[in-house]
Design an enzyme around this catalytic site. Sequence first.
Site, PDB file in Angstrom:
ATOM      1  N   GLU A 186      31.490 -39.988  12.455  1.00 51.63           N
ATOM      2  CA  GLU A 186      31.432 -41.090  13.425  1.00 51.63           C
ATOM      3  C   GLU A 186      31.005 -42.391  12.739  1.00 51.63           C
ATOM      4  O   GLU A 186      31.595 -43.455  12.975  1.00 51.63           O
ATOM      5  CB  GLU A 186      30.452 -40.734  14.540  1.00 51.63           C
ATOM      6  CG  GLU A 186      30.826 -39.479  15.319  1.00 51.63           C
ATOM      7  CD  GLU A 186      29.670 -38.966  16.161  1.00 51.63           C
ATOM      8  OE1 GLU A 186      28.770 -39.778  16.459  1.00 51.63           O
ATOM      9  OE2 GLU A 186      29.662 -37.776  16.505  1.00 51.63           O
ATOM     10  N   ASP A 229      -9.349  -6.825   2.260  1.00 51.57           N
ATOM     11  CA  ASP A 229      -8.007  -7.267   1.898  1.00 51.57           C
ATOM     12  C   ASP A 229      -7.740  -8.702   2.344  1.00 51.57           C
ATOM     13  O   ASP A 229      -6.744  -9.306   1.935  1.00 51.57           O
ATOM     14  CB  ASP A 229      -6.947  -6.356   2.534  1.00 51.57           C
ATOM     15  CG  ASP A 229      -6.909  -4.981   1.893  1.00 51.57           C
ATOM     16  OD1 ASP A 229      -7.243  -4.886   0.703  1.00 51.57           O
ATOM     17  OD2 ASP A 229      -6.541  -4.015   2.588  1.00 51.57           O
ATOM     18  N   ASP A 285       0.843  -1.187   0.000  1.00 56.37           N
ATOM     19  CA  ASP A 285       0.000   0.000   0.000  1.00 56.37           C
ATOM     20  C   ASP A 285       0.882   1.242   0.000  1.00 56.37           C
ATOM     21  O   ASP A 285       2.081   1.174   0.287  1.00 56.37           O
ATOM     22  CB  ASP A 285      -0.884   0.030   1.250  1.00 56.37           C
ATOM     23  CG  ASP A 285      -1.915  -1.083   1.251  1.00 56.37           C
ATOM     24  OD1 ASP A 285      -2.434  -1.398   0.180  1.00 56.37           O
ATOM     25  OD2 ASP A 285      -2.196  -1.615   2.343  1.00 56.37           O
TER      26      ASP A 285
END
Length: 855
Positions: free
Chosen positions: A651, A586, A299
Amino acid sequence: MTEHFHPGLSPEEVTAARAAHGDNALPKLPPQPWWRALLRQFESPLIVILGLAALAAGMLGEMVDAVVIGAVIVLNAVLGFAQEWRAERALAALTAMLVPTATVRRAGLARAVPATEIVPGDILLLAAGDRIAADGALVSAADCEVDESILTGESLPVRKLLGAEISAGTSVVSGRAEARVTATGPRTAFAEIARLTGGVDRRPTQLQIALGALARWLGLAAIAVGGGVALLGIMVGKDVFTMVLTAISLAVAMVPEGLPAVVTITLALGARAMVRKQALVRRMQAIETLGAASVICTDKTGTLTENKMTATRLWAAGLEAEVTDPEARAGLAPVLPRMAEVCRSCTHASRHRGLDGALIENGSPTELALLALAEGLDDAPRSGMLSERPFTSDRKRMSCLIETGAGPRLLTKGAPDVLLGLVSHIATAGGDVPLDAGWAAAAQAAHEQLAAGGMRVIALADRAAVDAADTAEERLTLLGFVGLIDPPRAEVAGAVARAGAAGIRVIMITGDGAITARAIAGALDIPADHVLTGAQLAEMPDDALAEALDRPVLFARTRPADKLRIVQALQARGAVVAMTGDGVNDAPALKRADIGVAMGQRGTDVAQEAADVILLDDNFTTIVNAIDEGRRQFANIQKFVRYLLSSNAGEVLALVANLIIGGPLIFLATQILWMNLVTDGVTAVALGLEKAEPGQMRAPPRQPRAPILGLSGFAMILAFGLYTGGASLFLFYSVLPVDPALANTLAFTAMVVFEKMSVFAFRSLRTPVTRIGWASNRLLIGALVITLGLQVSVVYIPVMQQILHTVPLGLIHWLWIAGLSLPLVALPELAKVVTFARQQRRDLRFQPDARIHGE
């Protein structure tokens, strides 16, 4: 329609009502007890398997191993509980910020109060977009429609007339109304099916779901590999119990158990960090999506501009004047009283002095500016409003009917291009005359001239009404225009430039006219080769809109429905869209956008509930800052995911390779548990709090479906795993002929140090640590000091030696470990120095593409 003016409750009546009825809130469920969160830490299948292993060890007389495994399980639970508790507290703090407010009239004055403080008897002032905070009955209504779907499931809004009942939890979708509160809190109709206050959506994000799936896949692989290793060891003559325990430990090594907890706490703390930047995250999904945003649809009013309206210029009867110039205004004198009447009476805004003399204002900035203008033009009282046709984003005008000594009169204000189509006359110094082509051209030119200066232009009109029911907006007399200045925020131009440098496109979508919109876009350097109006958009097919979006464009005189169509068109072209909004209409666009952004100060309740992020300061700059923060958090998640998996890979490779060679176990089961469940998690959390890398906002947005690892991630994990596993095997077999216990301790300690030193390679995946600072993450340095200190205690303190089966190391052994650790820091740093220099050279030639990323 209205009964009569209702002044509302007095302060004494409010106090008495609150004492009698309590807070306007639903009964809250008791918080989850801490012990339940602690028990959740023991629900993992691998933790259950470890518990069974500890029990088996105890039954076979291996008490030390049983105690160690039990201690590791408890320690892991405590660390997991601490992380979860911290995340919960961060989310609770966000929820506490989502306290709704409501506007009430008390003692004759309108004021905003927390919704929890509303009491029976209060007069609620309702407008489109408001969430109704309590049950009540309408004492005033003007074209009021309410969405009651949350109660009834009915999708269409219900028109509400004088005396109609309204319910808490429903929403006003159009018009205005006043209601006397009849029930609050648990006594409302809404109390049984919903809650009054909003909250943070705690559903897992897509990233959390994806990482959870990765952990489950690794878990299945771990069981398969662990079982194979156990079978292989037993076949070559290893002790059955030892191999079963090793297989379990190997499974633990393969699965990054701490990964989900680290992601959760990183997202939660990231949401709290965004609040410090004035962005309140309502849905955790938005944090990861923000980092991929490629388009911001914004806006104008209040987001790009200050939303501090001031009336500066007037036009009437062919004359223009500065508001502050009395001599220039003299030529407008015959029309000014009528213009002031519209500004004063066709409004719901109010301005008054409080008991302390401070000015108290209620209303939108535009209406307050017009009201201030009216007060400056004359001191006439406000006329009583008989009826009203409220402003909506579709109508772009407001009309009200007032009673005057000469009979009822209709007052109208709104967008000039709308009102110019409704007027038939124009007010002049000699009286009202027909609006012929000459006057129409003059009015249009005046409108364009004011708008070209970046002003918001409001047209004022009136006419005599036939009776109290005559509200038809036709045959109006144009009184003139008011030019209001709403200057761009000083910091927004820099934010627009930052967005452009980050490959993020900025599109302005405003309800203002095209000329005003273009002026503001020019002042902020927002690219806009052409302007499309809502009317043009309505006639434009989808393929034409897609073509228009290929070029720099801004949208003016748009309706909320236009936003939804623009979002869909952008998303169809691969954009990740952040859309701002503040009105009730909106909400569809905010929900459809990848990131819905509502205004915290001027946004309606409905818009805020539909949004993912709420801007607490309504500032465009905050959107860009939130995207910056979203990029930082996603990058940090990538870092610690790769770090944890690379640590585990070393590992696993060392264990498997050693079994294939046929040597004794390089790591004991308790040592594997120590490496994975004690030391890695703390380091990973610290890594998740890394600061943003330099140049983060000079890179284009990531693709929304970009994997968290990708080929480069897997290659990095494999490279680190091969090196750390190989180096550990080298040390192990170098000392094994001399002392097997020393060889085991050396390999075990080396792997811990390798994992801690390799974290520097993961602090940034592209930028050298020399650029971001070796000690810039103090929490990480602290975590390294603590974990390395713990490992030293394991090697030298007798109790810890007994628990983890270690022996003291000599200086030469530490020098071997240090020497082999150096490449883990130096080689990645050297590679990043070279690639960083190349990237800088490319950046000098980089120009952000104005087109949408991802097309």
